[in-house]
Design an enzyme around this catalytic site. Sequence first.
Site, PDB file in Angstrom:
ATOM      1  N   LYS A  81       0.533  -1.033  -0.044  1.00 39.24           N
ATOM      2  CA  LYS A  81      -0.057   0.098   0.108  1.00 39.24           C
ATOM      3  C   LYS A  81       0.715   1.238   0.003  1.00 39.24           C
ATOM      4  O   LYS A  81       2.233   1.457   0.512  1.00 39.24           O
ATOM      5  CB  LYS A  81      -0.839  -0.340   1.513  1.00 39.24           C
ATOM      6  CG  LYS A  81      -1.966   0.789   1.235  1.00 39.24           C
ATOM      7  CD  LYS A  81      -3.438   0.275   0.576  1.00 39.24           C
ATOM      8  CE  LYS A  81      -4.712   1.399   0.317  1.00 39.24           C
ATOM      9  NZ  LYS A  81      -5.293   0.777  -0.346  1.00 39.24           N
ATOM     10  N   GLY A 183     -26.579   0.888   0.869  1.00 41.96           N
ATOM     11  CA  GLY A 183     -25.301   1.515  -0.073  1.00 41.96           C
ATOM     12  C   GLY A 183     -25.850   1.284  -1.123  1.00 41.96           C
ATOM     13  O   GLY A 183     -25.680   0.238  -1.411  1.00 41.96           O
ATOM     14  N   GLY A 185     -24.860   2.273  -4.623  1.00 40.73           N
ATOM     15  CA  GLY A 185     -23.706   2.731  -5.597  1.00 40.73           C
ATOM     16  C   GLY A 185     -23.061   1.939  -5.824  1.00 40.73           C
ATOM     17  O   GLY A 185     -23.896   0.799  -6.013  1.00 40.73           O
ATOM     18  N   VAL A 187     -21.252  -1.406  -5.439  1.00 41.16           N
ATOM     19  CA  VAL A 187     -21.098  -2.241  -5.534  1.00 41.16           C
ATOM     20  C   VAL A 187     -22.848  -2.633  -4.774  1.00 41.16           C
ATOM     21  O   VAL A 187     -23.406  -3.671  -5.330  1.00 41.16           O
ATOM     22  CB  VAL A 187     -20.349  -2.609  -4.264  1.00 41.16           C
ATOM     23  CG1 VAL A 187     -20.650  -3.618  -3.607  1.00 41.16           C
ATOM     24  CG2 VAL A 187     -18.891  -2.694  -4.943  1.00 41.16           C
TER      25      VAL A 187
HETATM   26  P1  NAD Z   1     -19.857   4.565  -4.302  1.00 42.71           P
HETATM   27  O1  NAD Z   1     -19.512   5.869  -4.026  1.00 42.71           O
HETATM   28  O2  NAD Z   1     -20.448   3.280  -5.729  1.00 42.71           O
HETATM   29  O3  NAD Z   1     -21.520   3.589  -3.789  1.00 42.71           O
HETATM   30  C1  NAD Z   1     -21.730   4.172  -1.794  1.00 42.71           C
HETATM   31  C2  NAD Z   1     -22.302   4.193  -1.693  1.00 42.71           C
HETATM   32  O4  NAD Z   1     -22.834   4.079  -0.001  1.00 42.71           O
HETATM   33  C3  NAD Z   1     -22.866   5.864  -1.990  1.00 42.71           C
HETATM   34  O5  NAD Z   1     -24.211   5.636  -2.948  1.00 42.71           O
HETATM   35  C4  NAD Z   1     -23.326   6.997  -1.237  1.00 42.71           C
HETATM   36  O6  NAD Z   1     -24.061   7.485  -0.997  1.00 42.71           O
HETATM   37  C5  NAD Z   1     -23.533   5.514  -0.169  1.00 42.71           C
HETATM   38  N1  NAD Z   1     -23.865   6.013   1.883  1.00 42.71           N
HETATM   39  C6  NAD Z   1     -22.841   6.544   1.964  1.00 42.71           C
HETATM   40  N2  NAD Z   1     -23.076   6.320   3.222  1.00 42.71           N
HETATM   41  C7  NAD Z   1     -24.027   6.240   4.031  1.00 42.71           C
HETATM   42  C8  NAD Z   1     -24.696   6.185   4.617  1.00 42.71           C
HETATM   43  N3  NAD Z   1     -24.333   6.291   5.864  1.00 42.71           N
HETATM   44  N4  NAD Z   1     -25.753   4.664   4.231  1.00 42.71           N
HETATM   45  C9  NAD Z   1     -26.032   4.528   3.200  1.00 42.71           C
HETATM   46  N5  NAD Z   1     -25.665   4.153   1.884  1.00 42.71           N
HETATM   47  C10 NAD Z   1     -24.531   5.349   2.209  1.00 42.71           C
HETATM   48  O7  NAD Z   1     -19.507   2.955  -3.432  1.00 42.71           O
HETATM   49  P2  NAD Z   1     -18.710   1.934  -3.670  1.00 42.71           P
HETATM   50  O8  NAD Z   1     -17.826   1.311  -5.027  1.00 42.71           O
HETATM   51  O9  NAD Z   1     -20.200   1.190  -4.213  1.00 42.71           O
HETATM   52  O10 NAD Z   1     -18.176   1.141  -2.805  1.00 42.71           O
HETATM   53  C11 NAD Z   1     -19.021   0.879  -1.494  1.00 42.71           C
HETATM   54  C12 NAD Z   1     -17.982   0.076  -0.511  1.00 42.71           C
HETATM   55  O11 NAD Z   1     -17.859  -1.304  -0.820  1.00 42.71           O
HETATM   56  C13 NAD Z   1     -17.031   1.000  -0.195  1.00 42.71           C
HETATM   57  O12 NAD Z   1     -16.258   0.631   1.613  1.00 42.71           O
HETATM   58  C14 NAD Z   1     -16.124   0.543  -0.548  1.00 42.71           C
HETATM   59  O13 NAD Z   1     -14.953   0.649   0.016  1.00 42.71           O
HETATM   60  C15 NAD Z   1     -16.037  -1.422  -0.442  1.00 42.71           C
HETATM   61  N6  NAD Z   1     -15.468  -1.975  -1.904  1.00 42.71           N
HETATM   62  C16 NAD Z   1     -15.678  -1.671  -3.005  1.00 42.71           C
HETATM   63  C17 NAD Z   1     -14.663  -2.161  -4.271  1.00 42.71           C
HETATM   64  C18 NAD Z   1     -14.631  -1.913  -5.399  1.00 42.71           C
HETATM   65  O14 NAD Z   1     -14.520  -2.511  -6.538  1.00 42.71           O
HETATM   66  N7  NAD Z   1     -16.197  -0.121  -5.743  1.00 42.71           N
HETATM   67  C19 NAD Z   1     -14.042  -3.082  -3.520  1.00 42.71           C
HETATM   68  C20 NAD Z   1     -13.924  -3.866  -2.197  1.00 42.71           C
HETATM   69  C21 NAD Z   1     -14.552  -3.134  -1.545  1.00 42.71           C
END
Ligand code: NAD
Length: 354
Positions: A81, A183, A185, A187
């Site tokens: 990292k 959430g 988003g 994922v």
């Molecule tokens: P993203 O930003 O696309 O989506 C996150 C969503 O969560 C957003 O729509 C946001 O408005 C919502 N959110 C934030 N705070 C909130 C709350 N208190 N209550 C409800 N919703 C809330 O992010 P993502 O890429 O979908 O990632 C989501 C999670 O998964 C993160 O913790 C990220 O670290 C983890 N993650 C993502 C990936 C990836 O491939 N994108 C891989 C491993 C882990």
Amino acid sequence: MTAFWTEPDYDDHEMVQFVREPSSGLTAIIAIHSSHLGPGAGGTRFWHYRDPAGAMRDALRLSRGMSYKNAMAGLPMGGGKAVVLADNQSTKTPEMLAAFGDAIEALGGRYVTAEDVGMSEADMVAISRRTAHVSGLPVEGEGAAGGDPGPFTAMGIYHGIKAAVRHKLGKDSVAGVHIAIQGTGSVGGGVARLLAKDGAKLTLADINETRAKALAAELDAEAVHCDAIMGVTCDVFSPNALGAILDDEGIARLDCQVVAGGANNQLARENHGQALAERGILYAPDYVINAGGIISVAMEYLSRQQNEACDINEVRKRIAQIPERLEQIWQESDSSGISSDVVADRMAQKLIGR
Ligand code: NAD
């Protein structure tokens, strides 16, 4: 001065490099926790830390996390990292990114970077002009491996939720199974769409209410306020937004049988895995179930290093192995009485020879 190896987060890291390039203003730390399975791989975080010790802690903790995650994903990659220490205006210049790319290149492939908090896809492209050791670069074609990891992460979580439903509820299908998703988003939205196709009953919440409501309308699901989602009576709670939500208060509010979702670092503290187990809730360790994205970007990187095209079917095959790993963890946890997060950590440590 305190030596970094007396830090509580120092865990026999193989290399911790301080990078300073005054003309561009770059200050960074690159940490390699373990290269037992391959080059230390993990993203670069660009962040304004209140003190440099915070940056060191992040580099140490996150690189160890990547060793565990990559090992449990079955990848020939170790854990690394990097953190770039931003000033209080978060100034990021092309010269800084170029100097950072040169620092990675100087390590000759021992560290492979990727996007993380504060870094964009465009930043990764800029870094890749100075070094080939960058994963997760944009690729041609929707659904191709190595591009946006979100859909691949969602796919792994979907498989993992089905495995958890089989293990805990004894059901081979998620049809009619009630899943509450925090959430919606990249994922969470992807997971919801895959589960909806199988006939799962979904309750959705997002801090962005418009987003949750639009998805609920699309999938014939229910949307609730984001403060209510953790208390919804359901079969599976799937956290896909924030980390550290599984604390004393959060766990007490849960009314479900399974917690399985993609958010990173869901357990607020180490004892919260045990707290879930004591409530009879099956927990899918976050870094095991959310490995689909890292599998996709790592395999694209490894193929590129060999001048070969990445085989998308091989990526899908590896993502489909996530349930096997989870099942192994749960069986070991059931027979030993040790919580699933601790079982996963021990399996990862064994894989990296610790
Ligand atoms: P993203 O930003 O696309 O989506 C996150 C969503 O969560 C957003 O729509 C946001 O408005 C919502 N959110 C934030 N705070 C909130 C709350 N208190 N209550 C409800 N919703 C809330 O992010 P993502 O890429 O979908 O990632 C989501 C999670 O998964 C993160 O913790 C990220 O670290 C983890 N993650 C993502 C990936 C990836 O491939 N994108 C891989 C491993 C882990």
